[in-house]
Design a protein around this motif. Sequence first.
Motif, PDB file in Angstrom:
ATOM      1  N   THR A 183       0.851  -1.184   0.000  1.00 27.84           N
ATOM      2  CA  THR A 183       0.000   0.000   0.000  1.00 27.84           C
ATOM      3  C   THR A 183       0.886   1.233   0.000  1.00 27.84           C
ATOM      4  O   THR A 183       1.834   1.319   0.774  1.00 27.84           O
ATOM      5  N   ARG A 184       0.584   2.188  -0.898  1.00 19.06           N
ATOM      6  CA  ARG A 184       1.323   3.455  -0.950  1.00 19.06           C
ATOM      7  C   ARG A 184       0.411   4.553  -0.398  1.00 19.06           C
ATOM      8  O   ARG A 184      -0.731   4.689  -0.803  1.00 19.06           O
ATOM      9  N   MET A 185       0.948   5.309   0.551  1.00 18.58           N
ATOM     10  CA  MET A 185       0.183   6.408   1.140  1.00 18.58           C
ATOM     11  C   MET A 185       0.919   7.707   0.865  1.00 18.58           C
ATOM     12  O   MET A 185       2.100   7.835   1.184  1.00 18.58           O
ATOM     13  N   ASP A 186       0.244   8.662   0.235  1.00 22.70           N
ATOM     14  CA  ASP A 186       0.829   9.959  -0.081  1.00 22.70           C
ATOM     15  C   ASP A 186       0.164  10.997   0.810  1.00 22.70           C
ATOM     16  O   ASP A 186      -1.022  11.265   0.688  1.00 22.70           O
ATOM     17  N   ALA A 187       0.942  11.539   1.744  1.00 24.67           N
ATOM     18  CA  ALA A 187       0.428  12.547   2.669  1.00 24.67           C
ATOM     19  C   ALA A 187       1.330  13.772   2.590  1.00 24.67           C
ATOM     20  O   ALA A 187       2.496  13.713   2.966  1.00 24.67           O
ATOM     21  N   GLN A 188       0.791  14.859   2.080  1.00 30.73           N
ATOM     22  CA  GLN A 188       1.499  16.130   1.971  1.00 30.73           C
ATOM     23  C   GLN A 188       2.820  15.983   1.226  1.00 30.73           C
ATOM     24  O   GLN A 188       3.854  16.510   1.631  1.00 30.73           O
ATOM     25  N   GLY A 189       2.821  15.225   0.125  1.00 30.69           N
ATOM     26  CA  GLY A 189       3.997  15.061  -0.699  1.00 30.69           C
ATOM     27  C   GLY A 189       4.981  14.013  -0.212  1.00 30.69           C
ATOM     28  O   GLY A 189       5.970  13.739  -0.872  1.00 30.69           O
ATOM     29  N   GLN A 190       4.748  13.410   0.935  1.00 25.05           N
ATOM     30  CA  GLN A 190       5.622  12.376   1.484  1.00 25.05           C
ATOM     31  C   GLN A 190       4.989  11.017   1.209  1.00 25.05           C
ATOM     32  O   GLN A 190       3.888  10.745   1.662  1.00 25.05           O
ATOM     33  N   GLU A 191       5.691  10.158   0.446  1.00 26.42           N
ATOM     34  CA  GLU A 191       5.170   8.832   0.149  1.00 26.42           C
ATOM     35  C   GLU A 191       5.674   7.818   1.174  1.00 26.42           C
ATOM     36  O   GLU A 191       6.851   7.797   1.500  1.00 26.42           O
ATOM     37  N   THR A 192       4.755   6.993   1.664  1.00 26.99           N
ATOM     38  CA  THR A 192       5.077   5.933   2.607  1.00 26.99           C
ATOM     39  C   THR A 192       4.529   4.634   2.043  1.00 26.99           C
ATOM     40  O   THR A 192       3.409   4.599   1.532  1.00 26.99           O
ATOM     41  N   TYR A 193       5.332   3.568   2.119  1.00 27.48           N
ATOM     42  CA  TYR A 193       4.918   2.259   1.614  1.00 27.48           C
ATOM     43  C   TYR A 193       4.755   1.301   2.784  1.00 27.48           C
ATOM     44  O   TYR A 193       5.601   1.246   3.669  1.00 27.48           O
ATOM     45  N   GLN A 194       3.666   0.541   2.748  1.00 32.06           N
ATOM     46  CA  GLN A 194       3.414  -0.480   3.757  1.00 32.06           C
ATOM     47  C   GLN A 194       3.461  -1.835   3.063  1.00 32.06           C
ATOM     48  O   GLN A 194       2.770  -2.057   2.072  1.00 32.06           O
ATOM     49  N   VAL A 195       4.296  -2.740   3.572  1.00 34.54           N
ATOM     50  CA  VAL A 195       4.458  -4.069   3.000  1.00 34.54           C
ATOM     51  C   VAL A 195       3.909  -5.076   4.005  1.00 34.54           C
ATOM     52  O   VAL A 195       4.344  -5.104   5.153  1.00 34.54           O
ATOM     53  N   VAL A 196       2.963  -5.913   3.550  1.00 29.61           N
ATOM     54  CA  VAL A 196       2.369  -6.923   4.415  1.00 29.61           C
ATOM     55  C   VAL A 196       2.579  -8.287   3.785  1.00 29.61           C
ATOM     56  O   VAL A 196       2.207  -8.509   2.632  1.00 29.61           O
ATOM     57  N   GLY A 197       3.204  -9.202   4.541  1.00 25.07           N
ATOM     58  CA  GLY A 197       3.438 -10.548   4.054  1.00 25.07           C
ATOM     59  C   GLY A 197       4.538 -11.216   4.852  1.00 25.07           C
ATOM     60  O   GLY A 197       5.171 -10.595   5.699  1.00 25.07           O
ATOM     61  N   GLU A 198       4.768 -12.494   4.584  1.00 25.07           N
ATOM     62  CA  GLU A 198       5.816 -13.265   5.249  1.00 25.07           C
ATOM     63  C   GLU A 198       7.031 -13.335   4.331  1.00 25.07           C
ATOM     64  O   GLU A 198       6.932 -13.850   3.222  1.00 25.07           O
ATOM     65  N   PRO A 199       8.191 -12.843   4.782  1.00 17.91           N
ATOM     66  CA  PRO A 199       9.370 -12.876   3.915  1.00 17.91           C
ATOM     67  C   PRO A 199      10.160 -14.178   4.030  1.00 17.91           C
ATOM     68  O   PRO A 199      10.097 -14.860   5.050  1.00 17.91           O
ATOM     69  N   GLU A 200      10.886 -14.491   2.962  1.00 17.01           N
ATOM     70  CA  GLU A 200      11.927 -15.509   3.020  1.00 17.01           C
ATOM     71  C   GLU A 200      13.194 -14.739   3.378  1.00 17.01           C
ATOM     72  O   GLU A 200      13.454 -13.681   2.824  1.00 17.01           O
ATOM     73  N   VAL A 201      13.987 -15.259   4.304  1.00 14.67           N
ATOM     74  CA  VAL A 201      15.191 -14.566   4.735  1.00 14.67           C
ATOM     75  C   VAL A 201      16.400 -15.276   4.141  1.00 14.67           C
ATOM     76  O   VAL A 201      16.543 -16.490   4.274  1.00 14.67           O
ATOM     77  N   HIS A 202      17.246 -14.494   3.448  1.00 12.27           N
ATOM     78  CA  HIS A 202      18.478 -15.012   2.860  1.00 12.27           C
ATOM     79  C   HIS A 202      19.643 -14.227   3.437  1.00 12.27           C
ATOM     80  O   HIS A 202      19.541 -13.019   3.645  1.00 12.27           O
ATOM     81  N   GLU A 203      20.757 -14.910   3.664  1.00 14.22           N
ATOM     82  CA  GLU A 203      21.956 -14.238   4.151  1.00 14.22           C
ATOM     83  C   GLU A 203      22.506 -13.352   3.035  1.00 14.22           C
ATOM     84  O   GLU A 203      22.552 -13.763   1.878  1.00 14.22           O
ATOM     85  N   ALA A 204      22.920 -12.143   3.362  1.00 17.46           N
ATOM     86  CA  ALA A 204      23.460 -11.223   2.367  1.00 17.46           C
ATOM     87  C   ALA A 204      24.748 -11.781   1.789  1.00 17.46           C
ATOM     88  O   ALA A 204      25.582 -12.318   2.505  1.00 17.46           O
ATOM     89  N   GLY A 205      24.885 -11.673   0.465  1.00 15.20           N
ATOM     90  CA  GLY A 205      26.090 -12.138  -0.193  1.00 15.20           C
ATOM     91  C   GLY A 205      26.167 -13.633  -0.347  1.00 15.20           C
ATOM     92  O   GLY A 205      27.126 -14.153  -0.885  1.00 15.20           O
ATOM     93  N   GLY A 206      25.155 -14.344   0.131  1.00 14.28           N
ATOM     94  CA  GLY A 206      25.144 -15.801   0.043  1.00 14.28           C
ATOM     95  C   GLY A 206      24.703 -16.270  -1.327  1.00 14.28           C
ATOM     96  O   GLY A 206      24.270 -15.495  -2.158  1.00 14.28           O
ATOM     97  N   SER A 207      24.796 -17.565  -1.564  1.00 14.51           N
ATOM     98  CA  SER A 207      24.424 -18.112  -2.865  1.00 14.51           C
ATOM     99  C   SER A 207      22.917 -18.228  -3.022  1.00 14.51           C
ATOM    100  O   SER A 207      22.437 -18.544  -4.091  1.00 14.51           O
ATOM    101  N   ALA A 208      22.151 -17.958  -1.970  1.00 17.34           N
ATOM    102  CA  ALA A 208      20.698 -18.078  -2.039  1.00 17.34           C
ATOM    103  C   ALA A 208      20.053 -16.757  -2.412  1.00 17.34           C
ATOM    104  O   ALA A 208      18.905 -16.516  -2.131  1.00 17.34           O
TER     105      ALA A 208
END
Length: 132
Positions: free
Chosen positions: A48-73
């Motif tokens: 969901t994107r919310m625009d209030a007085q020129g400031q955009e805010t994004y809301q992300v809802v869901g379950e993430p998969e977590v991967h190690e940074a720089g890893g092969s995954a």
Amino acid sequence: MFGGGGMNPRKMKQMMKQMGIDVTELDAEEVVIRTADEELVFSDVQVTRMDAQGQETYQVVGEPEVHEAGGSAGVVEAGDEDETDAETGGDAAIPEDDVELVATRAGVSKGDAREALEAEDGDLAAAIARLE
């Protein structure tokens, strides 16, 4: 959207419009959040994107998969297939996005960032620490 304490959603939208807040549901297929330590990949996501007085805010809802940074995954983006083969040992082993990220964070050239990433076997955090 977000809770209104039992308020009618139609009335909530009307009040938000009066306050100059515009809310838009985005048809997102995937959201990736990269930190120095990990990647959070949201595949089945509601954005969901919310625009209030020129400031955009994004809301992300869901379950993430977590991967190690720089890893092969890591996530392979369209057109980046040749950059993910770490066994080649050449410049193709380090994704260009990683080089740009390290260069930006450490305030160095892309060449220096690539050298640091190669020295640290693609570890983003270690490469940034090496350059700072």
